[in-house]
Each structure stands twice: as structure tokens, then as C-alpha cells.
Design a protein around this motif. Structure first.
Motif, PDB file in Angstrom:
ATOM      1  N   TYR A  82       0.808  -1.292  -0.058  1.00  0.00           N
ATOM      2  CA  TYR A  82       0.006   0.063   0.019  1.00  0.00           C
ATOM      3  C   TYR A  82       0.850   1.413  -0.155  1.00  0.00           C
ATOM      4  O   TYR A  82       1.873   1.410   0.806  1.00  0.00           O
ATOM      5  CB  TYR A  82      -0.962   0.126   1.312  1.00  0.00           C
ATOM      6  CG  TYR A  82      -2.047   0.993   1.304  1.00  0.00           C
ATOM      7  CD1 TYR A  82      -3.133   0.945   0.470  1.00  0.00           C
ATOM      8  CD2 TYR A  82      -1.789   2.272   2.179  1.00  0.00           C
ATOM      9  CE1 TYR A  82      -3.985   1.930   0.537  1.00  0.00           C
ATOM     10  CE2 TYR A  82      -2.855   2.991   2.037  1.00  0.00           C
ATOM     11  CZ  TYR A  82      -3.863   3.048   1.288  1.00  0.00           C
ATOM     12  OH  TYR A  82      -4.813   4.064   1.233  1.00  0.00           O
ATOM     13  N   LEU A  83       0.686   2.137  -0.890  1.00  0.00           N
ATOM     14  CA  LEU A  83       1.576   3.245  -1.190  1.00  0.00           C
ATOM     15  C   LEU A  83       0.902   4.597  -1.135  1.00  0.00           C
ATOM     16  O   LEU A  83       1.588   5.428  -0.983  1.00  0.00           O
ATOM     17  CB  LEU A  83       1.896   3.420  -2.686  1.00  0.00           C
ATOM     18  CG  LEU A  83       2.794   1.972  -3.020  1.00  0.00           C
ATOM     19  CD1 LEU A  83       3.442   2.091  -4.440  1.00  0.00           C
ATOM     20  CD2 LEU A  83       4.148   1.968  -2.167  1.00  0.00           C
ATOM     21  N   ASP A  84      -0.444   4.749  -0.364  1.00  0.00           N
ATOM     22  CA  ASP A  84      -1.285   5.790  -0.248  1.00  0.00           C
ATOM     23  C   ASP A  84      -0.825   6.329   1.393  1.00  0.00           C
ATOM     24  O   ASP A  84      -1.665   7.058   1.827  1.00  0.00           O
ATOM     25  CB  ASP A  84      -2.419   5.787  -0.413  1.00  0.00           C
ATOM     26  CG  ASP A  84      -3.014   7.159  -0.951  1.00  0.00           C
ATOM     27  OD1 ASP A  84      -2.300   7.905  -1.218  1.00  0.00           O
ATOM     28  OD2 ASP A  84      -4.390   7.447  -0.809  1.00  0.00           O
ATOM     29  N   ALA A  85      -0.120   5.628   2.226  1.00  0.00           N
ATOM     30  CA  ALA A  85       0.259   6.387   3.209  1.00  0.00           C
ATOM     31  C   ALA A  85       1.652   5.825   3.789  1.00  0.00           C
ATOM     32  O   ALA A  85       2.078   4.716   3.459  1.00  0.00           O
ATOM     33  CB  ALA A  85      -0.808   5.689   4.409  1.00  0.00           C
ATOM     34  N   GLY A  86       2.341   6.910   4.732  1.00  0.00           N
ATOM     35  CA  GLY A  86       3.771   6.928   4.987  1.00  0.00           C
ATOM     36  C   GLY A  86       3.890   6.141   6.374  1.00  0.00           C
ATOM     37  O   GLY A  86       3.512   6.996   7.356  1.00  0.00           O
ATOM     38  N   LEU A  87       4.017   4.750   6.678  1.00  0.00           N
ATOM     39  CA  LEU A  87       3.786   4.386   7.932  1.00  0.00           C
ATOM     40  C   LEU A  87       5.132   4.284   8.874  1.00  0.00           C
ATOM     41  O   LEU A  87       5.161   4.114   9.861  1.00  0.00           O
ATOM     42  CB  LEU A  87       3.322   2.948   7.969  1.00  0.00           C
ATOM     43  CG  LEU A  87       4.225   1.803   6.985  1.00  0.00           C
ATOM     44  CD1 LEU A  87       5.208   1.125   7.527  1.00  0.00           C
ATOM     45  CD2 LEU A  87       3.289   0.446   6.546  1.00  0.00           C
ATOM     46  N   GLY A 137       5.544  -1.246   1.278  1.00  0.00           N
ATOM     47  CA  GLY A 137       4.784  -0.281   1.462  1.00  0.00           C
ATOM     48  C   GLY A 137       5.460   1.216   1.342  1.00  0.00           C
ATOM     49  O   GLY A 137       6.497   1.244   0.654  1.00  0.00           O
ATOM     50  N   ALA A 138       5.097   2.308   2.078  1.00  0.00           N
ATOM     51  CA  ALA A 138       5.625   3.572   1.736  1.00  0.00           C
ATOM     52  C   ALA A 138       5.955   3.880   2.986  1.00  0.00           C
ATOM     53  O   ALA A 138       5.493   3.874   4.255  1.00  0.00           O
ATOM     54  CB  ALA A 138       4.490   4.563   1.189  1.00  0.00           C
ATOM     55  N   VAL A 139       6.864   5.004   3.021  1.00  0.00           N
ATOM     56  CA  VAL A 139       7.394   5.640   4.229  1.00  0.00           C
ATOM     57  C   VAL A 139       7.329   7.353   3.743  1.00  0.00           C
ATOM     58  O   VAL A 139       7.256   7.649   2.812  1.00  0.00           O
ATOM     59  CB  VAL A 139       8.868   5.360   4.637  1.00  0.00           C
ATOM     60  CG1 VAL A 139       9.006   3.850   4.798  1.00  0.00           C
ATOM     61  CG2 VAL A 139      10.047   5.897   3.469  1.00  0.00           C
ATOM     62  N   CYS A 180       5.425   8.637   0.589  1.00  0.00           N
ATOM     63  CA  CYS A 180       3.953   9.301   0.631  1.00  0.00           C
ATOM     64  C   CYS A 180       3.831  10.134   1.700  1.00  0.00           C
ATOM     65  O   CYS A 180       4.376   9.472   3.152  1.00  0.00           O
ATOM     66  CB  CYS A 180       2.713   8.052   0.923  1.00  0.00           C
ATOM     67  SG  CYS A 180       1.172   9.014   0.726  1.00  0.00           S
ATOM     68  N   ILE A 181       3.468  11.412   1.621  1.00  0.00           N
ATOM     69  CA  ILE A 181       3.331  12.289   2.716  1.00  0.00           C
ATOM     70  C   ILE A 181       2.379  11.956   3.766  1.00  0.00           C
ATOM     71  O   ILE A 181       2.217  12.441   4.900  1.00  0.00           O
ATOM     72  CB  ILE A 181       3.140  13.640   2.237  1.00  0.00           C
ATOM     73  CG1 ILE A 181       1.829  13.779   1.640  1.00  0.00           C
ATOM     74  CG2 ILE A 181       4.318  14.031   1.630  1.00  0.00           C
ATOM     75  CD1 ILE A 181       1.724  15.164   1.298  1.00  0.00           C
TER      76      ILE A 181
END
Length: 209
Positions: free
Chosen positions: A78-83, A104-106, A125-126
Motif C-alpha cells: 500500500y503506497l497511499d500512506a507513509g507508515l 509499503g511507503a515511508v 507518501c506524505i
């Protein structure tokens, strides 16, 4: 040789050499890349299975991880949130975490790079995350196309990521040493003017024009 010494040797051989040496096994999806290609990563997998856009399990994992662990975080691509961001990075460094790999994203990438903390991620992702789903910690994962068990060894550098099963470390070291020695001999022969095509025994199979 201590466990730490073994990991240092695997780091020195590099992800590509280890991957090739063990029969081209363990290579993680190359879309998961280092934020900073000058950083290297080696450590024991501490796995995290979290819900997309929720990093509660990640927060807990940092608390539970041992020094030298690598957090392997499955966010389902999942790339729509930076965890993961700069505060978690700072806390992870204080806890002795060796680095993280995230499907995923950071975010806060510039700060993380400045902190010299190894992070391998599928994207940036911001947007932030929820902290509601407990997820699961230290369970087997299929991560980037590779099955990873807690305790497996994760190796990462500019070329990518590979995984060595916990019970195969000594075999991987021996195979990597043998491959490195062979490549060193090839380098000497190339510098002496020999053809790599001949050294590799490929001439008879190569096109003639």
C-alpha cells in the motif's frame, strides 16, 4: 566465529553475491529499494504484518525488537500512506534496530537519510496512518515474493535485498566465500588481458557475428 561476525561477512560479500552463491534464492522484489543507496543492511528478521494505512503494529515492533533486528514490515504494498517517519527512525536507532524493509511507503525521507538509518521501501507518501489495528508480530510472511520466517537473515545494499534462512547462514557464508574467490581470480585474469568470454567458457556458445 560469532553470529555478529557472520553477519558482518555477509554484509561485506553483498546481497548480489550471497544471492548468486546460494543458488539464486531469496531475492526480494527489486521494486523495494533503499532510500539511500550508500547504506547497507544486515540483521535478523523481526516480522510485522500490518494493515494498510495503520502502523500500530510497527510502533509495537520497535518496542519489542532486539538490537540488530531488521523490521520486515508487510503493508501489502500500500503506497497511499507513509507508515514510517523520522520519529520512529530516531526511536529505532535508540533501540538498536539495524534497519527496516517495508512493502509499503515511508515519509520524512530526507531526515531519515540524514540519520544514516537503512530503509528499504516500495515508495514514499506524505500521508499519515491510523493506529487502530493491532496486526501481527513475528509471524511468517511472504514478503516481496519471498517467504520470510522470524529469525531469517536479511541483507540489503544498493543492488537490492536477499534473505538467507536462519539455518543456512554457515552454508551461505561458505558458498559466498567460494564465489568471491572465483570472481577475484577472474578480475586478475581480466587485468592480465584475458577474454572474459574465454574465462567463462562461453565462446563456443556465443554468436560469431
Amino acid at each position: 566465529m560469532s553470529h555478529t561476525d557472520k553477519l558482518d561477512r555477509l554484509r561485506a560479500y553483498g546481497a548480489a553475491t550471497v544471492h548468486e552463491a546460494v543458488g539464486r534464492l531469496g531475492a526480494i522484489d527489486p521494486a523495494i529499494k533503499p532510500l539511500d543507496p550508500t547504506t547497507t543492511l544486515v540483521g535478523t528478521a523481526f516480522t510485522v504484518d500490518c494493515a494498510p494505512a495503520d502502523n500500530l503494529a510497527v510502533q509495537r515492533a520497535v518496542d519489542l525488537a532486539d538490537p540488530g533486528d531488521v523490521l520486515v514490515i508487510d503493508a501489502k504494498g500500500y503506497l497511499d500512506a507513509g507508515l514510517w517517519g523520522d520519529l520512529l527512525t530516531r526511536y529505532a536507532q535508540h533501540r538498536g534496530v539495524a534497519g527496516i524493509v517495508v512493502d509499503g511507503a515511508v515519509r520524512d525521507s530526507r531526515d531519515i537519510i540524514g540519520m544514516r538509518f537503512p530503509v528499504f521501501t516500495r515508495g514514499l507518501c506524505i500521508k499519515g496512518t491510523d493506529k487502530l489495528n493491532p496486526g501481527r508480530i513475528n509471524v511468517p510472511l511472504v514478503f516481496g515474493g519471498v517467504r520470510i520466517e522470524p529469525g531469517d537473515i536479511v541483507i540489503g545494499d544498493a543492488d537490492g535485498l536477499t534473505v538467507v534462512p536462519a539455518g543456512d547462514v554457515d552454508t551461505a557464508l561458505a558458498a559466498a566465500a567460494q564465489r568471491q574467490a572465483k570472481e577475484d581470480r577472474l578480475r586478475v585474469a581480466i587485468d592480465a588481458g584475458e577474454s572474459l568470454l574465454d574465462l567463462m567458457g562461453l565462446r563456443e556458445h556465443a554468436p560469431t557475428h
